[in-house]
Design an enzyme around this catalytic site. Structure first.
Site, PDB file in Angstrom:
ATOM      1  N   THR A   1       4.817  -1.540   7.731  1.00  0.00           N
ATOM      2  CA  THR A   1       5.228  -2.021   6.928  1.00  0.00           C
ATOM      3  C   THR A   1       7.160  -1.520   6.441  1.00  0.00           C
ATOM      4  O   THR A   1       7.672  -0.983   6.567  1.00  0.00           O
ATOM      5  CB  THR A   1       4.045  -1.553   5.484  1.00  0.00           C
ATOM      6  OG1 THR A   1       4.418  -0.439   5.416  1.00  0.00           O
ATOM      7  CG2 THR A   1       3.245  -1.814   6.078  1.00  0.00           C
TER       8      THR A   1
ATOM      9  N   THR B   1      -3.476  -6.447   8.308  1.00  0.00           N
ATOM     10  CA  THR B   1      -3.990  -7.173   6.946  1.00  0.00           C
ATOM     11  C   THR B   1      -4.479  -8.126   7.694  1.00  0.00           C
ATOM     12  O   THR B   1      -5.992  -8.124   6.318  1.00  0.00           O
ATOM     13  CB  THR B   1      -2.269  -7.579   6.309  1.00  0.00           C
ATOM     14  OG1 THR B   1      -1.335  -6.878   5.751  1.00  0.00           O
ATOM     15  CG2 THR B   1      -2.842  -8.255   4.621  1.00  0.00           C
TER      16      THR B   1
ATOM     17  N   ASN C   1       1.164  -0.995  -0.207  1.00  0.00           N
ATOM     18  CA  ASN C   1       0.092  -0.239   0.102  1.00  0.00           C
ATOM     19  C   ASN C   1       0.795   0.550   0.123  1.00  0.00           C
ATOM     20  O   ASN C   1       1.841   1.230   0.812  1.00  0.00           O
ATOM     21  CB  ASN C   1      -0.567  -0.565   1.035  1.00  0.00           C
ATOM     22  CG  ASN C   1      -0.767   0.500   2.324  1.00  0.00           C
ATOM     23  OD1 ASN C   1      -0.417   2.017   2.443  1.00  0.00           O
ATOM     24  ND2 ASN C   1      -0.232  -0.136   3.384  1.00  0.00           N
TER      25      ASN C   1
ATOM     26  N   CYS D   1       6.286   5.261   8.613  1.00  0.00           N
ATOM     27  CA  CYS D   1       5.508   5.169   7.522  1.00  0.00           C
ATOM     28  C   CYS D   1       6.887   5.788   6.560  1.00  0.00           C
ATOM     29  O   CYS D   1       7.664   6.250   6.223  1.00  0.00           O
ATOM     30  CB  CYS D   1       4.238   6.725   6.954  1.00  0.00           C
ATOM     31  SG  CYS D   1       3.768   6.039   5.393  1.00  0.00           S
TER      32      CYS D   1
HETATM   33  C1  LIG Z   1      -3.577  -0.220   4.376  1.00  0.00           C
HETATM   34  C2  LIG Z   1      -2.854   0.047   5.256  1.00  0.00           C
HETATM   35  C3  LIG Z   1      -1.937   1.334   5.836  1.00  0.00           C
HETATM   36  C4  LIG Z   1      -1.861   1.394   7.439  1.00  0.00           C
HETATM   37  N1  LIG Z   1      -1.493   2.545   7.670  1.00  0.00           N
HETATM   38  C5  LIG Z   1      -0.720   3.114   8.151  1.00  0.00           C
HETATM   39  C6  LIG Z   1      -1.143   4.124   8.991  1.00  0.00           C
HETATM   40  O1  LIG Z   1      -1.484   4.436   8.570  1.00  0.00           O
HETATM   41  N2  LIG Z   1       0.300   3.799   9.772  1.00  0.00           N
HETATM   42  C7  LIG Z   1       0.970   3.030  10.962  1.00  0.00           C
HETATM   43  O2  LIG Z   1       1.884   3.325  11.854  1.00  0.00           O
HETATM   44  N3  LIG Z   1       0.789   1.762  10.569  1.00  0.00           N
HETATM   45  C8  LIG Z   1       0.351   1.576   9.468  1.00  0.00           C
HETATM   46  N4  LIG Z   1      -0.125   0.691   8.517  1.00  0.00           N
HETATM   47  C9  LIG Z   1       0.727  -0.517   8.751  1.00  0.00           C
HETATM   48  C10 LIG Z   1      -0.220  -1.064  10.290  1.00  0.00           C
HETATM   49  O3  LIG Z   1       0.092  -0.752  10.947  1.00  0.00           O
HETATM   50  C11 LIG Z   1       1.295  -2.875  10.309  1.00  0.00           C
HETATM   51  O4  LIG Z   1       2.373  -2.177  10.994  1.00  0.00           O
HETATM   52  C12 LIG Z   1       1.225  -3.615   9.183  1.00  0.00           C
HETATM   53  O5  LIG Z   1       0.446  -3.344   7.854  1.00  0.00           O
HETATM   54  C13 LIG Z   1       1.997  -4.782   9.344  1.00  0.00           C
HETATM   55  O6  LIG Z   1       0.412  -5.657  10.478  1.00  0.00           O
HETATM   56  P1  LIG Z   1       0.305  -6.158   8.728  1.00  0.00           P
HETATM   57  O7  LIG Z   1       1.090  -7.659   7.944  1.00  0.00           O
HETATM   58  O8  LIG Z   1      -0.810  -8.060  10.296  1.00  0.00           O
HETATM   59  O9  LIG Z   1      -0.747  -5.963   8.335  1.00  0.00           O
HETATM   60  C14 LIG Z   1      -0.837   0.231   7.573  1.00  0.00           C
HETATM   61  C15 LIG Z   1      -1.556  -0.864   6.944  1.00  0.00           C
HETATM   62  C16 LIG Z   1      -1.973  -0.397   5.787  1.00  0.00           C
HETATM   63  C17 LIG Z   1      -2.271  -2.247   5.271  1.00  0.00           C
END
Ligand SMILES: Cc1cc2nc3c(=O)[nH]c(=O)nc-3n(C[C@H](O)[C@H](O)[C@H](O)COP(=O)(O)O)c2cc1C
Length: 301
Positions: A190, A265, A67, A127
């Site tokens: 991410t 996710t 993303n 980020c």
């Molecule tokens: C669509 C999307 C938007 C995200 N927006 C943010 C955000 O605004 N701030 C933040 O700290 N992390 C953001 N993240 C990261 C997630 O909080 C998380 O750290 C990352 O996706 C890893 O976890 P996961 O594998 O369970 O998704 C975002 C992730 C996704 C997929």
């Protein structure tokens, strides 16, 4: 069996909605709480409203997402109302995520956000899509400490600093943040990545690069959490985040050293993710003879 404590808050289970996946609105945070999350994190908000990047901003490829939303959010003044409503109605701790473009901005955001009385603040210093002068704050000890100090000076609320896995020394960065006043570490955000459409001969995302999340991130997140736990010792809570999609993934994250487990996710990919993951954790613990989450630890003998 699953309840844990995090910075003075009791959670019915260690599963926390990760920032961003459900956005900024109170309704969506409340929904995640009803779906079984132990706590919820809002999407990061900045001082001013942001539109974010142009489409396409997100692509799914198997169990992963890439993303580049570009931190679209309504700005802190509107977000204060959403967080206040979520705190009143969610019935679980609410973590308000903030993102600044300088340490001073982080400080101002933390100060403003106090008005909404969230249970905790999470400072997104990692980020991958929005960088200050070509890098993330959590890429260097110096910048991460500057953000931490600014937030610490601005609020007495407990706060976590969210780190990037895209560094060689995440343990060292986490330790410096704790010494500078952070109450908790969230790891990880991410990881920068890219996908290409070979027929169009173009990057799939308009922004070209995006943040990789989901299944592929899990081993990187586990290594990060393990390294941070070794660096900060036992007393500091860690919200282990990255690629958790089932109960065993969550157990692995806790065995690596996490206190709580962020789920992002998987919430989008699996209906009823929180209830299912919690159920699978309980089943594993019952079968293996664990009575509480604190008993889940790595055998390093
Ligand atoms: C669509 C999307 C938007 C995200 N927006 C943010 C955000 O605004 N701030 C933040 O700290 N992390 C953001 N993240 C990261 C997630 O909080 C998380 O750290 C990352 O996706 C890893 O976890 P996961 O594998 O369970 O998704 C975002 C992730 C996704 C997929």
């Amino acid at each position: 069996m699953l309840s844990v404590s995090l910075c003075g808050n009791r959670l019915r289970n260690p599963l926390i909605l990760a920032s961003g996946v459900r956005g900024n609105s109170a309704e969506l945070l409340i929904r995640a709480a009803r779906e079984g999350a132990g706590a919820v994190t809002s999407k990061s908000c900045s001082l001013c409203p942001r539109e974010g990047h142009s489409n396409p901003t997100m692509v799914a490829d198997g169990g992963i997402f890439l993303n580049a939303i570009g931190l679209s959010n309504p700005g802190v003044e509107e977000e204060i109302g959403e967080i206040r409503r979520a705190v009143r109605k969610a019935g679980v701790p609410v973590i308000a995520s903030i993102v600044g473009f300088s340490p001073e901005e982080f400080g101002r955001l933390a100060e403003r956000m106090e008005e909404a009385k969230p249970h905790m603040i999470e400072a997104d210093a990692s980020c991958p899509n929005i960088e200050h002068g070509g890098k993330m704050f959590s890429q260097s000890v110096e910048d991460a400490v500057a953000v931490t100090k600014a937030v610490r000076a601005a609020t007495s609320l407990p706060f976590s600093i969210k780190l990037s896995p895209d560094v060689p020394n995440i343990g060292q960065i986490a330790k410096a943040c704790v010494e500078a006043g952070a109450d908790c570490i969230t790891a990880v955000n991410t990881m920068g990545g890219m996908l290409i459409d070979p027929y169009a001969k173009k990057a799939v995302l308009h922004n070209r690069f995006g943040g990789l999340s989901g299944h592929a991130l899990k081993p990187i997140a586990l290594k990060s959490v393990y390294s941070i736990r070794k660096a900060v010792g036992d007393g500091v809570p860690i919200i282990g985040t990255g690629g958790v999609a089932c109960g065993l993934d969550a157990v692995e994250m806790i065995m690596a050293g996490a206190t709580c487990v962020g789920v992002g996710t998987a919430v989008a990919l699996r209906n009823g993710a929180f209830r299912q993951i919690a159920g699978e954790m309980r089943e594993f613990m019952r079968k293996e003879g664990y009575r509480s989450v604190s008993e889940l630890s790595l055998d390093e003998g």
